[in-house]
Design an enzyme around this catalytic site. Structure first.
Site, PDB file in Angstrom:
ATOM      1  N   CYS A 131       0.826  -1.208   0.000  1.00 12.06           N
ATOM      2  CA  CYS A 131       0.000   0.000   0.000  1.00 12.06           C
ATOM      3  C   CYS A 131       0.866   1.265   0.000  1.00 12.06           C
ATOM      4  CB  CYS A 131      -0.923  -0.024   1.228  1.00 12.06           C
ATOM      5  SG  CYS A 131      -1.894   1.459   1.451  1.00 12.06           S
ATOM      6  N   CYS A 137      -0.338   4.029   2.323  1.00 14.69           N
ATOM      7  CA  CYS A 137      -0.026   3.778   3.741  1.00 14.69           C
ATOM      8  C   CYS A 137       1.458   3.999   4.027  1.00 14.69           C
ATOM      9  CB  CYS A 137      -0.355   2.331   4.126  1.00 14.69           C
ATOM     10  SG  CYS A 137      -1.947   1.760   3.585  1.00 14.69           S
ATOM     11  N   ASP A 138       2.319   3.510   3.151  1.00 12.29           N
ATOM     12  CA  ASP A 138       3.731   3.377   3.512  1.00 12.29           C
ATOM     13  C   ASP A 138       4.706   4.219   2.686  1.00 12.29           C
ATOM     14  OD1 ASP A 138       2.938   1.523   5.381  1.00 12.29           O
ATOM     15  OD2 ASP A 138       3.219  -0.189   4.060  1.00 12.29           O
TER      16      ASP A 138
HETATM   17  P1  FAD Z   1      -9.493  -6.385   7.793  1.00  7.58           P
HETATM   18  O1  FAD Z   1      -8.595  -5.498   8.551  1.00  7.58           O
HETATM   19  O2  FAD Z   1      -8.920  -7.175   6.670  1.00  7.58           O
HETATM   20  O3  FAD Z   1     -10.172  -7.381   8.840  1.00  7.58           O
HETATM   21  C1  FAD Z   1     -11.057  -8.382   8.462  1.00  7.58           C
HETATM   22  C2  FAD Z   1     -10.997  -9.472   9.521  1.00  7.58           C
HETATM   23  O4  FAD Z   1     -12.112 -10.343   9.335  1.00  7.58           O
HETATM   24  C3  FAD Z   1      -9.748 -10.343   9.443  1.00  7.58           C
HETATM   25  O5  FAD Z   1      -9.225 -10.505  10.736  1.00  7.58           O
HETATM   26  C4  FAD Z   1     -10.283 -11.667   8.924  1.00  7.58           C
HETATM   27  O6  FAD Z   1      -9.549 -12.786   9.357  1.00  7.58           O
HETATM   28  C5  FAD Z   1     -11.669 -11.686   9.560  1.00  7.58           C
HETATM   29  N1  FAD Z   1     -12.554 -12.637   8.912  1.00  7.58           N
HETATM   30  C6  FAD Z   1     -12.688 -12.869   7.583  1.00  7.58           C
HETATM   31  N2  FAD Z   1     -13.582 -13.867   7.373  1.00  7.58           N
HETATM   32  C7  FAD Z   1     -14.023 -14.250   8.609  1.00  7.58           C
HETATM   33  C8  FAD Z   1     -14.940 -15.249   9.045  1.00  7.58           C
HETATM   34  N3  FAD Z   1     -15.579 -16.035   8.184  1.00  7.58           N
HETATM   35  N4  FAD Z   1     -15.139 -15.401  10.367  1.00  7.58           N
HETATM   36  C9  FAD Z   1     -14.484 -14.605  11.261  1.00  7.58           C
HETATM   37  N5  FAD Z   1     -13.607 -13.637  10.895  1.00  7.58           N
HETATM   38  C10 FAD Z   1     -13.372 -13.471   9.586  1.00  7.58           C
HETATM   39  N6  FAD Z   1      -4.364   1.268   6.163  1.00  7.58           N
HETATM   40  C11 FAD Z   1      -4.140   2.491   6.674  1.00  7.58           C
HETATM   41  O7  FAD Z   1      -5.076   3.284   6.783  1.00  7.58           O
HETATM   42  N7  FAD Z   1      -2.887   2.856   7.113  1.00  7.58           N
HETATM   43  C12 FAD Z   1      -1.815   2.016   7.054  1.00  7.58           C
HETATM   44  O8  FAD Z   1      -0.700   2.380   7.436  1.00  7.58           O
HETATM   45  C13 FAD Z   1      -2.035   0.708   6.532  1.00  7.58           C
HETATM   46  N8  FAD Z   1      -1.015  -0.174   6.453  1.00  7.58           N
HETATM   47  C14 FAD Z   1      -1.261  -1.435   6.001  1.00  7.58           C
HETATM   48  C15 FAD Z   1      -0.214  -2.356   6.005  1.00  7.58           C
HETATM   49  C16 FAD Z   1      -0.443  -3.656   5.586  1.00  7.58           C
HETATM   50  C17 FAD Z   1       0.691  -4.645   5.591  1.00  7.58           C
HETATM   51  C18 FAD Z   1      -1.737  -4.050   5.146  1.00  7.58           C
HETATM   52  C19 FAD Z   1      -1.982  -5.470   4.695  1.00  7.58           C
HETATM   53  C20 FAD Z   1      -2.777  -3.131   5.124  1.00  7.58           C
HETATM   54  C21 FAD Z   1      -2.548  -1.814   5.550  1.00  7.58           C
HETATM   55  N9  FAD Z   1      -3.555  -0.864   5.556  1.00  7.58           N
HETATM   56  C22 FAD Z   1      -3.347   0.374   6.077  1.00  7.58           C
HETATM   57  C23 FAD Z   1      -4.912  -1.181   5.039  1.00  7.58           C
HETATM   58  C24 FAD Z   1      -5.847  -1.524   6.207  1.00  7.58           C
HETATM   59  O9  FAD Z   1      -5.224  -2.480   7.016  1.00  7.58           O
HETATM   60  C25 FAD Z   1      -7.170  -2.027   5.684  1.00  7.58           C
HETATM   61  O10 FAD Z   1      -7.737  -1.077   4.812  1.00  7.58           O
HETATM   62  C26 FAD Z   1      -8.131  -2.276   6.835  1.00  7.58           C
HETATM   63  O11 FAD Z   1      -7.566  -3.140   7.801  1.00  7.58           O
HETATM   64  C27 FAD Z   1      -9.436  -2.886   6.332  1.00  7.58           C
HETATM   65  O12 FAD Z   1     -10.236  -3.133   7.446  1.00  7.58           O
HETATM   66  P2  FAD Z   1     -11.410  -4.187   7.433  1.00  7.58           P
HETATM   67  O13 FAD Z   1     -11.997  -4.144   8.801  1.00  7.58           O
HETATM   68  O14 FAD Z   1     -12.310  -3.962   6.286  1.00  7.58           O
HETATM   69  O15 FAD Z   1     -10.735  -5.617   7.153  1.00  7.58           O
END
Ligand code: FAD
Length: 311
Positions: A136, A139-140
């Protein structure tokens, strides 16, 4: 039979935890399933997060997620670190089965399962996430000022990441397995006309090198000749796509052609009454912690209004 919950949330990232916080404060006693192996979502795989508001000195990704969880728990959200493995969302009462086979019942469900960045599948790739390897640029990118960087990929996202990174980097090399890009013409033209960006076509990353826990370069392989060469870079951005975690919902909820949950924007309502979706499982475009948290709040408010109207 289990009690019928007002709200069950699937997913423990910023979207799920924020939905839990809002619905707990609305006295809806939410139950959140947060995965058995990946509690806290995508931000637990990174180190410093500098763009989440409220933390002028930045915050460690896993710490931010623990704080979000604690804040929701403080208001009564119940968390189970387990996966939902089967759902029936079509009826008035939604049925969700956990990995032990227990069926949970709910009047509303908030889907916040996120999406996964596609990986190269190379040794050290995961271990160096946040230590030179990133998915990303928004982000980085800031951490890579005056560095030499590689972007892997040939689509619009890769061109966007490469162009964005030229604001920080000394040089950006786009590595693509084919001899032509998949990106739209306008994105290609923008990248081709940027003198900080060069291209390594018909090439792939053969090896990721590490020194003292940080990325220390890569080995590039020409896919036509198999010849290899070292590339001395300290940043590797992987932009080969994302996969929304929507396998569970296929055949029940409307998904778009890329598999993301379709919602009636600007609300979080899905194609089924009582089912809401938030965060990266919906979002092709922004994919940020703050936008996921924002739509998580919206999903809780949408669920609360739905429950009030349902009576
Ligand atoms: P996620 O954070 O992906 O969480 C979804 C969760 O649901 C996961 O834990 C998954 O295992 C769980 N899940 C899925 N299916 C099931 C199921 N059937 N039963 C139970 N649980 C389930 N964004 C920023 O704003 N700033 C940053 O600096 C930044 N750095 C990043 C660095 C990295 C390495 C990555 C990978 C992403 C980064 N991002 C950053 C992006 C950010 O992390 C995502 O946009 C954000 O986490 C999305 O949130 P979410 O809640 O939609 O999903």
């Amino acid at each position: 039979m289990s009690e019928i919950r007002e709200v069950v949330i699937i997913g423990s990232g910023p979207a799920g935890y924020t939905a839990a916080l809002y619905s707990a404060r609305a006295q809806l006693k939410p139950l959140l399933f947060g995965s058995s192996i990946f509690v806290g979502g995508s931000l637990t795989t990174t180190t410093e997060v500098e763009n989440f508001p409220g933390f002028p000195d930045g915050v460690d990704g896993p710490v931010l997620m623990e704080n979000m969880r604690a804040q929701a728990e403080k208001f009564g959200a119940e968390m189970i670190d387990d996966d939902i493995v089967e759902v029936d969302l079509t009826g008035d009462i939604k049925l969700l089965t956990d990995s032990a086979g227990t069926v949970h019942r709910a009047k509303t469900v908030i889907i916040a399962t996120g999406s996964g960045y596609r990986k190269l599948g190379l040794p050290k790739e995961d271990e160096l996430s946040g230590r030179g390897v990133s998915w990303c640029a928004t982000c980085d990118g800031f951490f890579f000022r005056d560095r030499d960087i590689i972007v892997v990929g040939g689509g619009d996202t890769a061109m966007e990441e490469a162009t964005c990174l030229t604001r920080f980097a000394r040089s950006v090399t786009v590595v693509h397995r084919r001899s032509t890009l998949r990106a739209s013409k306008v994105m290609q033209d923008r990248a081709f006309s940027d003198n900080k960006i060069s291209f390594a076509f018909d090439s792939e990353i053969a090896e990721i090198k590490e020194t003292n826990g940080m990325l220390a370069g890569v080995v590039l392989r020409d896919v036509l000749t198999c010849a290899t060469r070292d590339l001395d870079v300290t940043g590797l951005f992987i932009a080969i796509g994302h996969d929304p975690r929507t396998e569970l919902f296929k055949g029940q909820l409307a998904l778009d052609t890329d598999g993301y949950v379709t919602v009636a924007s600007p609300t979080t309502r899905t194609s089924l009454p009582g089912v809401f979706a938030a965060g990266d499982v919906v979002d092709h475009t922004y994919r940020q912690a703050i936008t996921a948290a924002g739509t998580g709040a919206a999903a809780a408010l949408d669920a609360e209004r739905y429950l009030a109207a349902r009576g």
